[in-house]
Design a protein around this motif. Structure first.
Motif, short mmCIF file in Angstrom:
data_model
loop_
_atom_site.label_atom_id
_atom_site.label_comp_id
_atom_site.label_asym_id
_atom_site.label_seq_id
_atom_site.Cartn_x
_atom_site.Cartn_y
_atom_site.Cartn_z
N UNK A 1 34.43 48.91 9.93
CA UNK A 1 33.79 47.61 9.69
C UNK A 1 33.95 46.75 10.93
N UNK A 2 33.07 45.74 11.04
CA UNK A 2 33.14 44.77 12.13
C UNK A 2 33.20 43.38 11.51
N UNK B 1 24.96 43.40 16.47
CA UNK B 1 24.47 44.28 17.53
C UNK B 1 25.46 45.42 17.78
N UNK B 2 26.75 45.12 17.74
CA UNK B 2 27.77 46.14 17.95
C UNK B 2 27.69 47.22 16.86
N UNK B 3 27.56 46.77 15.61
CA UNK B 3 27.45 47.72 14.50
C UNK B 3 26.19 48.56 14.64
N UNK B 4 25.09 47.93 15.05
CA UNK B 4 23.85 48.68 15.25
C UNK B 4 23.98 49.71 16.34
N UNK B 5 24.71 49.38 17.39
CA UNK B 5 24.93 50.35 18.48
C UNK B 5 25.75 51.53 17.98
N UNK C 1 25.31 56.68 16.81
CA UNK C 1 26.11 57.90 16.94
C UNK C 1 26.85 58.27 15.67
N UNK C 2 26.64 57.53 14.60
CA UNK C 2 27.36 57.79 13.36
C UNK C 2 27.01 56.76 12.31
N UNK C 3 27.79 56.68 11.25
CA UNK C 3 27.49 55.71 10.20
C UNK C 3 27.56 54.28 10.73
N UNK C 4 26.63 53.46 10.28
CA UNK C 4 26.67 52.05 10.69
C UNK C 4 27.71 51.32 9.87
N UNK C 5 28.70 50.72 10.50
CA UNK C 5 29.73 50.02 9.73
C UNK C 5 29.19 48.72 9.15
N UNK C 6 29.66 48.32 7.98
CA UNK C 6 29.29 47.01 7.45
C UNK C 6 29.88 45.90 8.31
N UNK C 7 29.25 44.74 8.24
CA UNK C 7 29.65 43.59 9.05
C UNK C 7 29.95 42.42 8.14
N UNK C 8 31.07 41.76 8.39
CA UNK C 8 31.39 40.51 7.69
C UNK C 8 31.54 39.43 8.74
N UNK C 9 30.80 38.34 8.58
CA UNK C 9 30.89 37.22 9.51
C UNK C 9 31.31 35.98 8.74
N UNK C 10 31.96 35.07 9.43
CA UNK C 10 32.54 33.90 8.81
C UNK C 10 31.99 32.64 9.49
#
Length: 249
Positions: free
Chosen positions: A72-73, A85-89, A93-102
């Motif tokens: 996760x990011x 953008x980091x998760x999309x990158x 090459x593998x599973x896209x990690x979920x993103x939590x922003x605050x």
């Protein structure tokens, strides 16, 4: 926050939380590493990335990632576009990690220019109209913007130091050192302003405090305490669990 080399295959929780003095709490105060078994890694650490183009900036951030799988990011405020953008990158090459922003808010041209004006105010200076107009014309050219901002900020600080009796050569050296952190912040904002939306979109949760517009989950607390509120932690853990980001017992 844990640092150092990661074991091969270690599950990672990547964090983008801009360093520096602030009243607001920090992502690490959620204590997610202790509660999830994920290794929490802050990517925005000194020395901060210097590239002004999004691709180069993301490459610098990714180079700080230890070996292991990103599960996760997490990101705070203006770092939110970089997290997506980091998760999309990583999804290339593998599973896209979920993103939590605050308390994520859009980074606009006005955001960047306001930050520059705030910096001048903190330094006891004010931009003349030609200076302000030049910078406004350069927001879409980040490298040139940072070059102009560096030249102007160093000049303002050098003038102030010389007025206080500092020798010109010493004033120039001190001005470069005193403005470095300001330029790091402006670089961060410019990259967040221009980073493209990821080619591989995925799940993103925006948790906001009472005074922040928008958001997916609202926590009835002020901005300063959002990242130490247990409701924020529980919403984050629930989202990560729902998207398979947490290690199985």
């Amino acid at each position: 926050m844990v640092s150092g080399a990661a074991a091969p295959g270690e599950a990672l929780l990547l964090v983008l939380d801009y360093p520096g003095l602030r009243l607001e709490s920090r992502v690490e105060e959620l204590g997610l590493g202790d509660r999830t078994g994920l290794r929490q890694v802050q990517l925005l650490r000194a020395p901060l990335p210097t590239a002004t183009d999004p691709a180069g900036h993301l490459a610098e951030l990714l180079a700080r990632r230890p070996e292991g799988q990103c599960r996760a990011v997490l990101a705070y405020c203006a770092s939110a576009p970089l997290a997506d953008a980091l998760a999309g990158h990583l999804a290339a090459a593998g599973p896209r990690p979920p993103v939590v922003v605050f308390d994520a808010e859009p980074v606009t041209t006005s955001t960047v220019l306001d930050a520059y004006r705030d910096t001048l105010t903190q330094l006891g200076a004010r931009a003349a109209e030609p200076e302000a107009a030049e910078l406004a014309s350069l927001v879409d050219r980040p490298e040139q913007f940072i070059g102009a901002a560096r030249r102007n900020l160093v000049a303002h600080v050098s003038d102030a130091l010389r007025s206080d009796g500092c020798e010109p050569a010493e004033a120039g050296v001190l001005a470069v050192a005193l403005t470095a952190s300001c330029l790091d912040w402006l670089t961060h904002l410019l990259v967040a302003r221009h980073v493209p939306r990821p080619e591989f979109p995925g799940p993103v949760l925006n948790i906001v405090s009472a005074g922040t517009p928008g958001g997916d989950v609202r926590v009835s607390c002020d901005r300063t305490s959002l990242l130490r509120d247990p409701r924020t932690r529980e919403a984050t853990l629930s989202f990560l669990a729902a998207h398979g980001a947490l290690p199985t017992p």
